[in-house]
Design an enzyme around this catalytic site. Structure first.
Site, PDB file in Angstrom:
ATOM      1  N   HIS A  41       7.020   8.695  19.462  1.00 28.89           N
ATOM      2  CA  HIS A  41       7.205   9.651  18.351  1.00 28.89           C
ATOM      3  C   HIS A  41       5.833  10.111  17.854  1.00 28.89           C
ATOM      4  CE1 HIS A  41       6.927  10.315  14.006  1.00 28.89           C
ATOM      5  NE2 HIS A  41       8.161  10.817  14.037  1.00 28.89           N
ATOM      6  N   ASN A  42       4.931   9.157  17.642  1.00 30.13           N
ATOM      7  CA  ASN A  42       3.593   9.508  17.156  1.00 30.13           C
ATOM      8  C   ASN A  42       2.822  10.316  18.192  1.00 30.13           C
ATOM      9  OD1 ASN A  42       4.294   8.009  14.919  1.00 30.13           O
ATOM     10  ND2 ASN A  42       2.328   6.986  14.770  1.00 30.13           N
ATOM     11  N   ARG A  57      -6.047  10.789  51.810  1.00 29.81           N
ATOM     12  CA  ARG A  57      -5.973   9.335  51.628  1.00 29.81           C
ATOM     13  C   ARG A  57      -5.814   8.645  52.987  1.00 29.81           C
ATOM     14  NH1 ARG A  57      -1.553   7.605  49.264  1.00 29.81           N
ATOM     15  NH2 ARG A  57      -2.449   5.654  48.505  1.00 29.81           N
ATOM     16  N   GLY A  74       5.668   9.046   6.318  1.00 33.03           N
ATOM     17  CA  GLY A  74       4.550   9.045   5.376  1.00 33.03           C
ATOM     18  C   GLY A  74       5.032   8.625   4.000  1.00 33.03           C
ATOM     19  N   LYS A 115       8.708   4.480  18.389  1.00 33.74           N
ATOM     20  CA  LYS A 115       7.868   5.009  17.303  1.00 33.74           C
ATOM     21  C   LYS A 115       6.507   5.452  17.851  1.00 33.74           C
ATOM     22  CE  LYS A 115       6.188   6.260  13.419  1.00 33.74           C
ATOM     23  NZ  LYS A 115       5.152   5.631  12.680  1.00 33.74           N
ATOM     24  N   GLY A 156       4.481   0.522   1.967  1.00 35.61           N
ATOM     25  CA  GLY A 156       5.271  -0.583   1.432  1.00 35.61           C
ATOM     26  C   GLY A 156       5.732  -0.339   0.010  1.00 35.61           C
ATOM     27  N   ASN A 186       2.982   0.106  12.184  1.00 36.14           N
ATOM     28  CA  ASN A 186       2.815   0.750  13.494  1.00 36.14           C
ATOM     29  C   ASN A 186       2.253  -0.261  14.485  1.00 36.14           C
ATOM     30  OD1 ASN A 186       3.767   3.362  13.136  1.00 36.14           O
ATOM     31  ND2 ASN A 186       1.818   4.099  12.319  1.00 36.14           N
ATOM     32  N   SER A 217       8.848   6.197  10.114  1.00 31.77           N
ATOM     33  CA  SER A 217       8.042   7.420   9.995  1.00 31.77           C
ATOM     34  C   SER A 217       8.468   8.236   8.783  1.00 31.77           C
ATOM     35  CB  SER A 217       8.183   8.283  11.246  1.00 31.77           C
ATOM     36  OG  SER A 217       7.415   9.458  11.086  1.00 31.77           O
ATOM     37  N   ALA A 270       0.865  -1.181   0.000  1.00 30.67           N
ATOM     38  CA  ALA A 270       0.000   0.000   0.000  1.00 30.67           C
ATOM     39  C   ALA A 270       0.906   1.237   0.000  1.00 30.67           C
ATOM     40  CB  ALA A 270      -0.956  -0.055   1.190  1.00 30.67           C
ATOM     41  N   ARG A 319      -1.035  -9.176  -0.688  1.00 28.81           N
ATOM     42  CA  ARG A 319      -2.136 -10.157  -0.615  1.00 28.81           C
ATOM     43  C   ARG A 319      -2.931 -10.183  -1.928  1.00 28.81           C
ATOM     44  NH1 ARG A 319      -6.820  -9.203   3.784  1.00 28.81           N
ATOM     45  NH2 ARG A 319      -6.861  -7.238   2.630  1.00 28.81           N
ATOM     46  N   GLU A 326       3.957  13.661  17.880  1.00 23.68           N
ATOM     47  CA  GLU A 326       3.334  14.155  16.632  1.00 23.68           C
ATOM     48  C   GLU A 326       1.911  14.687  16.932  1.00 23.68           C
ATOM     49  OE1 GLU A 326       3.817  11.331  13.273  1.00 23.68           O
ATOM     50  OE2 GLU A 326       1.648  11.402  13.081  1.00 23.68           O
ATOM     51  N   TYR A 327       1.169  13.935  17.733  1.00 24.56           N
ATOM     52  CA  TYR A 327      -0.190  14.373  18.119  1.00 24.56           C
ATOM     53  C   TYR A 327      -0.114  15.715  18.869  1.00 24.56           C
ATOM     54  CZ  TYR A 327      -2.974  10.019  17.352  1.00 24.56           C
ATOM     55  OH  TYR A 327      -3.652   8.944  16.825  1.00 24.56           O
TER      56      TYR A 327
HETATM   57  N1  LIG Z   1       0.335   5.633   6.052  1.00 26.65           N
HETATM   58  C1  LIG Z   1       1.294   6.196   6.767  1.00 26.65           C
HETATM   59  O1  LIG Z   1       1.578   7.410   6.670  1.00 26.65           O
HETATM   60  C2  LIG Z   1       2.095   5.361   7.728  1.00 26.65           C
HETATM   61  C3  LIG Z   1       1.750   4.040   7.997  1.00 26.65           C
HETATM   62  N2  LIG Z   1       2.529   3.290   8.832  1.00 26.65           N
HETATM   63  C4  LIG Z   1       2.198   1.881   9.093  1.00 26.65           C
HETATM   64  O2  LIG Z   1       2.693   1.105   7.991  1.00 26.65           O
HETATM   65  C5  LIG Z   1       1.820  -0.012   7.735  1.00 26.65           C
HETATM   66  C6  LIG Z   1       1.311   0.092   6.299  1.00 26.65           C
HETATM   67  O3  LIG Z   1       0.609   1.301   6.169  1.00 26.65           O
HETATM   68  P1  LIG Z   1      -0.116   1.748   4.815  1.00 26.65           P
HETATM   69  O4  LIG Z   1       0.833   1.641   3.687  1.00 26.65           O
HETATM   70  O5  LIG Z   1      -0.759   3.045   5.112  1.00 26.65           O
HETATM   71  O6  LIG Z   1      -1.177   0.587   4.577  1.00 26.65           O
HETATM   72  P2  LIG Z   1      -2.477   0.149   5.397  1.00 26.65           P
HETATM   73  O7  LIG Z   1      -2.242   0.274   6.858  1.00 26.65           O
HETATM   74  O8  LIG Z   1      -3.649   0.816   4.816  1.00 26.65           O
HETATM   75  O9  LIG Z   1      -2.511  -1.423   5.045  1.00 26.65           O
HETATM   76  C7  LIG Z   1      -2.800  -1.877   3.747  1.00 26.65           C
HETATM   77  C8  LIG Z   1      -1.952  -3.069   3.408  1.00 26.65           C
HETATM   78  O10 LIG Z   1      -2.191  -4.130   4.362  1.00 26.65           O
HETATM   79  C9  LIG Z   1      -2.518  -5.321   3.605  1.00 26.65           C
HETATM   80  N3  LIG Z   1      -3.372  -6.175   4.420  1.00 26.65           N
HETATM   81  C10 LIG Z   1      -4.438  -5.819   5.151  1.00 26.65           C
HETATM   82  N4  LIG Z   1      -4.956  -6.883   5.786  1.00 26.65           N
HETATM   83  C11 LIG Z   1      -4.190  -7.953   5.431  1.00 26.65           C
HETATM   84  C12 LIG Z   1      -4.211  -9.333   5.768  1.00 26.65           C
HETATM   85  N5  LIG Z   1      -5.109  -9.824   6.613  1.00 26.65           N
HETATM   86  N6  LIG Z   1      -3.257 -10.118   5.223  1.00 26.65           N
HETATM   87  C13 LIG Z   1      -2.339  -9.626   4.397  1.00 26.65           C
HETATM   88  N7  LIG Z   1      -2.263  -8.326   4.049  1.00 26.65           N
HETATM   89  C14 LIG Z   1      -3.180  -7.497   4.566  1.00 26.65           C
HETATM   90  C15 LIG Z   1      -3.223  -4.793   2.395  1.00 26.65           C
HETATM   91  O11 LIG Z   1      -3.297  -5.770   1.406  1.00 26.65           O
HETATM   92  P3  LIG Z   1      -4.421  -5.687   0.256  1.00 26.65           P
HETATM   93  O12 LIG Z   1      -3.903  -4.715  -0.760  1.00 26.65           O
HETATM   94  O13 LIG Z   1      -4.530  -7.067  -0.260  1.00 26.65           O
HETATM   95  O14 LIG Z   1      -5.681  -5.205   0.914  1.00 26.65           O
HETATM   96  C16 LIG Z   1      -2.320  -3.633   2.039  1.00 26.65           C
HETATM   97  O15 LIG Z   1      -1.136  -4.045   1.421  1.00 26.65           O
HETATM   98  C17 LIG Z   1       0.696   0.080   8.785  1.00 26.65           C
HETATM   99  O16 LIG Z   1       1.042  -0.717   9.875  1.00 26.65           O
HETATM  100  C18 LIG Z   1       0.701   1.551   9.182  1.00 26.65           C
HETATM  101  O17 LIG Z   1       0.211   1.776  10.482  1.00 26.65           O
HETATM  102  C19 LIG Z   1       3.668   3.774   9.384  1.00 26.65           C
HETATM  103  C20 LIG Z   1       4.058   5.061   9.131  1.00 26.65           C
HETATM  104  C21 LIG Z   1       3.296   5.969   8.325  1.00 26.65           C
HETATM  105  O1  LIG Z   2       2.904   6.796  11.822  1.00 27.91           O
HETATM  106  C1  LIG Z   2       2.559   7.767  11.189  1.00 27.91           C
HETATM  107  C2  LIG Z   2       3.478   8.916  10.983  1.00 27.91           C
HETATM  108  O2  LIG Z   2       4.572   8.867  11.791  1.00 27.91           O
HETATM  109  C3  LIG Z   2       1.185   7.791  10.619  1.00 27.91           C
HETATM  110  O3  LIG Z   2       1.002   8.815   9.741  1.00 27.91           O
HETATM  111  C4  LIG Z   2       0.203   7.710  11.730  1.00 27.91           C
HETATM  112  O4  LIG Z   2      -0.579   6.544  11.465  1.00 27.91           O
HETATM  113  C5  LIG Z   2      -0.760   8.834  11.859  1.00 27.91           C
HETATM  114  O5  LIG Z   2      -1.525   8.565  12.990  1.00 27.91           O
HETATM  115  P1  LIG Z   2      -3.046   8.961  13.125  1.00 27.91           P
HETATM  116  O6  LIG Z   2      -3.735   8.417  11.895  1.00 27.91           O
HETATM  117  O7  LIG Z   2      -3.492   8.310  14.392  1.00 27.91           O
HETATM  118  O8  LIG Z   2      -3.077  10.469  13.161  1.00 27.91           O
END
Ligand SMILES: NC(=O)C1=CN([C@@H]2O[C@H](COP(=O)(O)OP(=O)(O)OC[C@H]3O[C@@H](n4cnc5c(N)ncnc54)[C@H](OP(=O)(O)O)[C@@H]3O)[C@@H](O)[C@H]2O)C=CC1
Ligand SMILES: O=C(CO)[C@H](O)[C@H](O)COP(=O)(O)O
Length: 489
Positions: free
Chosen positions: A199-200, A459, A144, A196, A28, A116, A142, A25, A47, A203-204
């Site tokens: 850190h978040n 108390r 994004g 991490k 990744g 996360n 971290s 996603a 997946r 961030e909040y």
């Molecule tokens: N977005 C951000 O800014 C940040 C995110 N993170 C963390 O990084 C990770 C990835 O985040 P992000 O890229 O936003 O994606 P998401 O958290 O939206 O996750 C989507 C991904 O997870 C896969 N997935 C969901 N359920 C399953 C399952 N049961 N089995 C296998 N694969 C599964 C999806 O596959 P499919 O395509 O098949 O649905 C897709 O590849 C998360 O843990 C997130 O908290 C960390 C830092 C920043």
């Molecule tokens: O890990 C992150 C950045 O460092 C993500 O952006 C985080 O998931 C944002 O958190 P929330 O959606 O709870 O505001």
């Protein structure tokens, strides 16, 4: 035998990938591209195959990728020891992917969870994988979308030996500041994800403080949104220089194409949260660390989302409100200083929580390292992290960031402004939970005596919970329902 240019190591099979990424996603896919752009051959897995194919069709030219459909193909595409980065949804999906991978991997292979994840899950997973002869690294990442592609801040925990094999790859794709990578080994098992998480949390707090600063300019000074954007832009070239202040100017400058209004005026004011802020506060409660700025930020998001309740409460009387500050320019300067001082408090509290977590779990986390790797790549990257790094270099045993000479003098210089901002907001009926609680924390910390003595007396009165005295050692109890003499407990 060929030599891999990227790893510098002897690679038995040049057709194999040095790293695999599963979960393609936002995060990744961009990290996979980052590895490829840095010269690594990357095995891709998701997946649902659509994401893998989308990445390859749009960005296949970024470097060398191996397309796989099944987990078996994915694992077989990797050179040994295999290194797999999981970037899927935290929680059950991560467990499911780990389980599937673990059944296919061999002793000495490395599983990296870059999501996360909750640090206690990471502790559990590390122990389970280690019992199966696998290395498990819980790595906070971290930055994004943009950071993932161009260089995130990476906080890997787990066995030190895994870092020897993995560290060079992670450091290479991380952000760099003054030639130093924004990645270092944090400590054992859950330490990377704990750090991490905090850190978040910071961030909040940072975002809530920025929000309050914006709201004050809007409501107390009636400034147009575009002018507030300019103020943040200007602040970003001073002590507040940071990614979040920079993007605040961007978001506030955005005009909605449909209505012609500032975008911020058409976005529903109900803040979402995925959990890391809440986890930080829960952990702070368990550790007994007053992480008040982060807690206020989490509660402010919760309150903002209570839309029905807020709607009905709009009829509540405000009482008599004071007029706007006479000198807008001076008030904007006051807000700047209040923001800076409150931000120092948020970081001070976050670092206290990390120290407490590190002590509780025996992680030996080095605070100066965190300041170093948070200077670039991550969401809370800020110029003043250099100052935090200096502060811990000067005194690694710093009792509080607020007591580091640089921050002490900056906050003491800001405190009059800080009080004016909180007082004005209060008398004008503008909520500033994070500014106010940070100032109260500062005042509480510097108080010689706190009303906790009365709490102890109460108390002891209702529950014989005992107390200590300031003038002699021991534990005491007053016979409240008897003759009220004091006895040794
Ligand atoms: N977005 C951000 O800014 C940040 C995110 N993170 C963390 O990084 C990770 C990835 O985040 P992000 O890229 O936003 O994606 P998401 O958290 O939206 O996750 C989507 C991904 O997870 C896969 N997935 C969901 N359920 C399953 C399952 N049961 N089995 C296998 N694969 C599964 C999806 O596959 P499919 O395509 O098949 O649905 C897709 O590849 C998360 O843990 C997130 O908290 C960390 C830092 C920043
Ligand atoms: O890990 C992150 C950045 O460092 C993500 O952006 C985080 O998931 C944002 O958190 P929330 O959606 O709870 O505001």
């Amino acid at each position: 035998m060929t030599t891999s240019a990227a790893t510098g190591s002897d690679s038995p099979d040049s057709t194999k990938a040095q790293i695999g990424v599963t979960g393609l996603a936002v995060m990744g896919s961009n990290i996979a591209r980052n590895f490829a752009r840095n010269g690594y051959t990357v095995a891709l897995h998701n997946r649902s195959i659509a994401k893998t194919d989308a990445l390859l069709s749009e960005h296949g030219s970024d470097g060398s990728f191996i397309r796989t459909e099944t987990m078996e193909e994915f694992v077989a595409a990797l050179e040994r020891p295999r290194r797999v980065l999981i970037m899927v949804k935290a929680g059950d999906p991560t467990d499911a992917v780990i389980e599937e991978l673990a059944g296919l991997m061999e002793e000495g292979d490395i599983i990296i969870d870059g999501g996360n994840s909750l640090y206690t899950d990471t502790i559990r997973r590390e122990s389970a994988m280690s019992a199966r002869g696998l290395n498990f690294v819980g790595a906070g990442i971290s930055g994004g979308e943009e950071g993932a592609l161009n260089g995130p801040s990476i906080m890997p925990g787990g066995p030190k030996e895994s870092y020897e094999s993995l560290g060079p790859l992670l450091e290479q794709i991380s952000a760099h500041v003054d030639g130093e990578p924004c990645c270092t080994h944090i400590g054992p098992d859950g330490s990377g994800h704990f750090v991490k998480m905090v850190h978040n949390g910071i961030e909040y707090a940072d975002m809530q403080l920025i929000g309050e600063a914006y709201d004050l300019m809007r409501k107390a000074l009636d400034m147009p949104v575009a002018d507030i954007a300019d103020v943040f832009r200007e602040w970003n070239s001073g002590d507040l220089d940071s990614y979040l202040v920079e993007i605040t100017a961007e978001v506030l400058s955005q005009v909605d194409a449909e209505t012609g209004k500032p975008l911020v005026d058409v976005i529903t004011d109900a803040a979402g949260q995925k959990g890391t802020g809440r986890w930080t506060v829960k952990s702070a409660l368990d550790l007994g660390i007053p992480t008040t700025g982060i807690a206020e930020a989490v509660f402010a998001r919760a309150l903002s989302s209570a839309t029905d309740q807020r709607k009905q409460a709009q009829e509540l009387e405000s009482g008599t409100l004071s007029a706007a500050p006479a000198d807008a320019k001076t008030f904007v300067d006051d807000i700047n200083k209040a923001l800076y001082a409150s931000k120092v408090v948020a970081y001070a509290q976050g670092f206290d929580q990390i120290a407490a977590g590190s002590a509780e779990y025996g992680w030996d986390v080095t605070p100066g390292d965190l300041a170093t790797i948070w200077r670039g790549g991550c969401i809370i990257r800020a110029k003043f992290l250099n100052r935090i790094r200096d502060a811990y270099a000067e005194n690694p045993e710093l009792p509080s960031l607020l007591l580091a000479p640089y921050f002490r003098s900056a906050v003491e210089d800001a405190v009059d402004s800080w009080r004016r901002v909180v007082a004005t907001a209060t008398t004008m009926g503008i909520p500033v939970p994070a500014f106010a609680s940070s100032l109260s924390y500062y005042d509480a910390l510097r108080s010689e005596r706190l009303p906790a003595a009365l709490t102890q007396g109460l108390r002891d009165f209702f529950g014989a919970h005992t107390y200590q005295r300031i003038d002699k050692p021991g534990t005491f109890h007053t016979l409240w329902s008897g003759d009220r003499t004091e006895v040794t407990a």
